[in-house]
Enzyme design. Structure first.
Site, mmCIF file in Angstrom:
data_model
loop_
_atom_site.group_PDB
_atom_site.id
_atom_site.type_symbol
_atom_site.label_atom_id
_atom_site.label_comp_id
_atom_site.label_asym_id
_atom_site.label_seq_id
_atom_site.Cartn_x
_atom_site.Cartn_y
_atom_site.Cartn_z
ATOM 1 N N TYR A 69 0.986 -1.358 0.016
ATOM 2 C CA TYR A 69 -0.159 -0.245 0.486
ATOM 3 C C TYR A 69 0.912 0.913 0.471
ATOM 4 C CZ TYR A 69 -4.561 -2.034 0.084
ATOM 5 O OH TYR A 69 -5.605 -2.868 -0.445
ATOM 6 N N ASN A 104 -12.780 4.755 -6.322
ATOM 7 C CA ASN A 104 -11.451 5.028 -6.251
ATOM 8 C C ASN A 104 -11.541 5.455 -5.147
ATOM 9 O OD1 ASN A 104 -11.377 4.297 -8.864
ATOM 10 N ND2 ASN A 104 -11.443 6.358 -9.813
ATOM 11 N N VAL A 105 -9.251 4.845 -4.074
ATOM 12 C CA VAL A 105 -9.209 5.162 -3.181
ATOM 13 C C VAL A 105 -8.235 6.093 -3.340
ATOM 14 C CG1 VAL A 105 -10.072 3.000 -2.125
ATOM 15 C CG2 VAL A 105 -7.789 2.955 -3.233
ATOM 16 N N HIS A 121 -14.669 2.838 -1.079
ATOM 17 C CA HIS A 121 -14.264 1.817 -1.003
ATOM 18 C C HIS A 121 -13.188 2.624 -0.516
ATOM 19 C CE1 HIS A 121 -15.351 -1.098 -4.790
ATOM 20 N NE2 HIS A 121 -16.029 -0.460 -3.294
ATOM 21 N N CYS A 129 -6.446 1.752 12.870
ATOM 22 C CA CYS A 129 -6.433 1.125 13.558
ATOM 23 C C CYS A 129 -7.133 -0.660 12.343
ATOM 24 C CB CYS A 129 -6.365 1.130 14.769
ATOM 25 S SG CYS A 129 -6.075 -0.122 15.901
ATOM 26 N N CYS A 132 -9.021 -1.516 16.575
ATOM 27 C CA CYS A 132 -10.137 -0.743 17.069
ATOM 28 C C CYS A 132 -10.769 0.679 16.319
ATOM 29 C CB CYS A 132 -9.636 0.200 18.327
ATOM 30 S SG CYS A 132 -8.440 1.587 18.346
ATOM 31 N N CYS A 149 -1.361 1.479 16.276
ATOM 32 C CA CYS A 149 -1.951 2.826 17.748
ATOM 33 C C CYS A 149 -1.550 3.141 18.251
ATOM 34 C CB CYS A 149 -3.428 1.638 16.883
ATOM 35 S SG CYS A 149 -5.122 2.928 18.249
ATOM 36 N N GLY A 189 -15.391 4.632 -16.455
ATOM 37 C CA GLY A 189 -14.013 4.143 -16.031
ATOM 38 C C GLY A 189 -14.633 3.171 -15.128
ATOM 39 N N THR A 190 -15.228 1.783 -15.214
ATOM 40 C CA THR A 190 -15.458 0.882 -14.300
ATOM 41 C C THR A 190 -15.534 -0.592 -14.803
ATOM 42 O OG1 THR A 190 -17.170 0.029 -12.242
ATOM 43 C CG2 THR A 190 -18.159 1.364 -13.511
HETATM 44 P P1 OAD Z 1 -11.474 -2.329 -12.945
HETATM 45 O O1 OAD Z 1 -10.047 -3.018 -12.887
HETATM 46 O O2 OAD Z 1 -12.055 -3.747 -12.717
HETATM 47 O O3 OAD Z 1 -11.816 -1.881 -14.166
HETATM 48 C C1 OAD Z 1 -11.514 -0.830 -15.055
HETATM 49 C C2 OAD Z 1 -12.276 -0.682 -16.091
HETATM 50 O O4 OAD Z 1 -11.668 0.881 -16.220
HETATM 51 C C3 OAD Z 1 -12.185 -0.918 -17.459
HETATM 52 O O5 OAD Z 1 -13.507 -1.666 -17.638
HETATM 53 C C4 OAD Z 1 -11.336 -0.438 -18.448
HETATM 54 O O6 OAD Z 1 -11.853 -1.011 -19.585
HETATM 55 C C5 OAD Z 1 -11.666 1.329 -18.089
HETATM 56 N N1 OAD Z 1 -10.547 1.412 -18.625
HETATM 57 C C6 OAD Z 1 -9.122 1.358 -18.765
HETATM 58 N N2 OAD Z 1 -8.792 3.273 -19.135
HETATM 59 C C7 OAD Z 1 -9.876 3.990 -19.263
HETATM 60 C C8 OAD Z 1 -9.738 5.631 -19.510
HETATM 61 N N3 OAD Z 1 -8.762 6.337 -19.285
HETATM 62 N N4 OAD Z 1 -10.981 5.991 -19.336
HETATM 63 C C9 OAD Z 1 -11.676 5.067 -18.751
HETATM 64 N N5 OAD Z 1 -12.165 4.379 -19.156
HETATM 65 C C10 OAD Z 1 -10.940 2.553 -18.435
HETATM 66 O O7 OAD Z 1 -11.470 -1.020 -11.758
HETATM 67 P P2 OAD Z 1 -13.282 -1.158 -10.739
HETATM 68 O O8 OAD Z 1 -13.935 -0.855 -11.797
HETATM 69 O O9 OAD Z 1 -12.500 0.507 -10.124
HETATM 70 O O10 OAD Z 1 -11.887 -2.725 -4.949
HETATM 71 O O11 OAD Z 1 -12.623 -2.001 -9.863
HETATM 72 C C11 OAD Z 1 -13.416 -2.004 -9.050
HETATM 73 C C12 OAD Z 1 -13.474 -2.376 -7.563
HETATM 74 O O12 OAD Z 1 -12.266 -3.602 -7.938
HETATM 75 C C13 OAD Z 1 -11.792 -1.024 -7.018
HETATM 76 O O13 OAD Z 1 -12.312 -0.587 -5.881
HETATM 77 C C14 OAD Z 1 -11.024 -2.100 -6.244
HETATM 78 C C15 OAD Z 1 -10.868 -3.609 -6.709
HETATM 79 O O14 OAD Z 1 -10.198 -4.865 -6.173
HETATM 80 C C16 OAD Z 1 -10.974 -2.243 -3.727
HETATM 81 O O15 OAD Z 1 -9.926 -2.121 -3.899
HETATM 82 C C17 OAD Z 1 -12.073 -2.536 -2.948
#
Ligand code: OAD
Length: 250
Positions: A69, A104-105, A121, A129, A132, A149, A189-190
């Site tokens: 991390y 996004n984090v 997320h 911690c 706790c 902690c 972008g997900t």
């Molecule tokens: P993913 O990696 O699953 O998906 C990323 C998406 O972004 C894909 O569909 C790509 O096609 C798209 N992508 C790539 N480049 C891009 C760009 N320039 N513009 C737009 N889209 C683009 O990521 P998330 O959907 O965010 O969880 O993943 C969800 C969760 O899975 C995350 O928050 C994380 C992970 O495990 C935790 O950490 C809890």
């Protein structure tokens, strides 16, 4: 329909609507140099999420998880918001209700200037911690060793949601309420593969919202959406804002 047609159609809808909600994922930060998770070059192609993003993983090797991390925090600290983040800030100035929910984090929406971001997320910049749950904001994040902690001596971990953990209750409830009541929902972008966040676009559409996807690649949501823009968000979002301004400033 060409990409320009899709942009024009999105702008037609935005002009008429009162209420817009956006859900962002890792793709929005890709153009800032932050790796996504499920793309061929993504984090989960190189690293094992069970080892690095779960309670069991942290318990069996806390040093490794903490340093992974810290490696990611360094990347985030050295990155900058991209035109996609900046365009989403401009959505706040359209005289509409605009809600931004993110998986996004990395805090880049907030660094760009977005207000009231619903972080589903957690945040990689914040720590808590393991024992706790007390939040730790101090600069411990730049040190590369495990920290304890000051209240209970438990181990400090990043304040992110790991696999198998519940999402923060207030945030997911708010996100579900926003999705239920919005007129337009943009999934940006997900991959829409991780629940419960992936339910939000479905909830919105079932409740009558127009569903828009911005993603250069097809996702499992793509067949279900009303309009798709197959461009990177750092290109599509500024195009939408520019077209919106051009039309409304006339
Ligand atoms: P993913 O990696 O699953 O998906 C990323 C998406 O972004 C894909 O569909 C790509 O096609 C798209 N992508 C790539 N480049 C891009 C760009 N320039 N513009 C737009 N889209 C683009 O990521 P998330 O959907 O965010 O969880 O993943 C969800 C969760 O899975 C995350 O928050 C994380 C992970 O495990 C935790 O950490 C809890």
């Amino acid at each position: 329909m060409t990409t320009n047609d899709s942009i024009n159609k999105v702008v037609d809808i935005l002009i008429e609507t009162k209420n817009i909600t956006a859900l962002t994922g890792a793709g929005v930060s890709a153009e800032s140099g932050i790796a996504t998770f499920r793309d061929p070059e993504g984090l989960w192609a190189k690293f094992n999420p069970q080892e690095l993003a779960s309670i069991d993983g942290f318990m069996s090797n806390p040093e490794m998880v903490w340093s992974w991390y810290q490696y990611r925090v360094n990347i985030v600290n050295n990155s900058r918001p991209n035109p996609g983040h900046l365009a989403l800030v401009e959505f706040q100035n359209l005289n509409k209700v605009f809600n931004l929910i993110t998986q996004n984090v990395d805090g880049l929406h907030q660094r760009a200037g977005s207000d009231n971001v619903v972080e589903l997320h957690g945040s990689i910049i914040r720590n808590k911690c393991f024992n706790c749950n007390e939040i730790h904001q101090e600069t411990i994040i730049i040190e590369n060793k495990l920290n304890n902690c000051k209240y209970c001596n438990g181990l400090i971990r990043p304040d992110v949601v790991w696999f198998g953990e519940m999402l923060p209750e207030k945030e997911i409830e708010l996100a579900q309420e926003l999705a239920t009541n919005t007129d337009v929902f943009m999934s940006i972008g997900t991959s829409a593969e991780v629940y419960p966040a992936a339910d939000l676009p479905i909830i919105a559409k079932r409740n009558g919202a127009v569903l828009i996807e911005i993603n250069p690649y097809i996702t499992q949501l793509s067949n279900y959406v009303d309009i798709r823009i197959d461009l990177p968000s750092g290109e599509a979002l500024p195009m939408i804002i520019d077209e919106y301004k051009k039309r409304t400033l006339k």
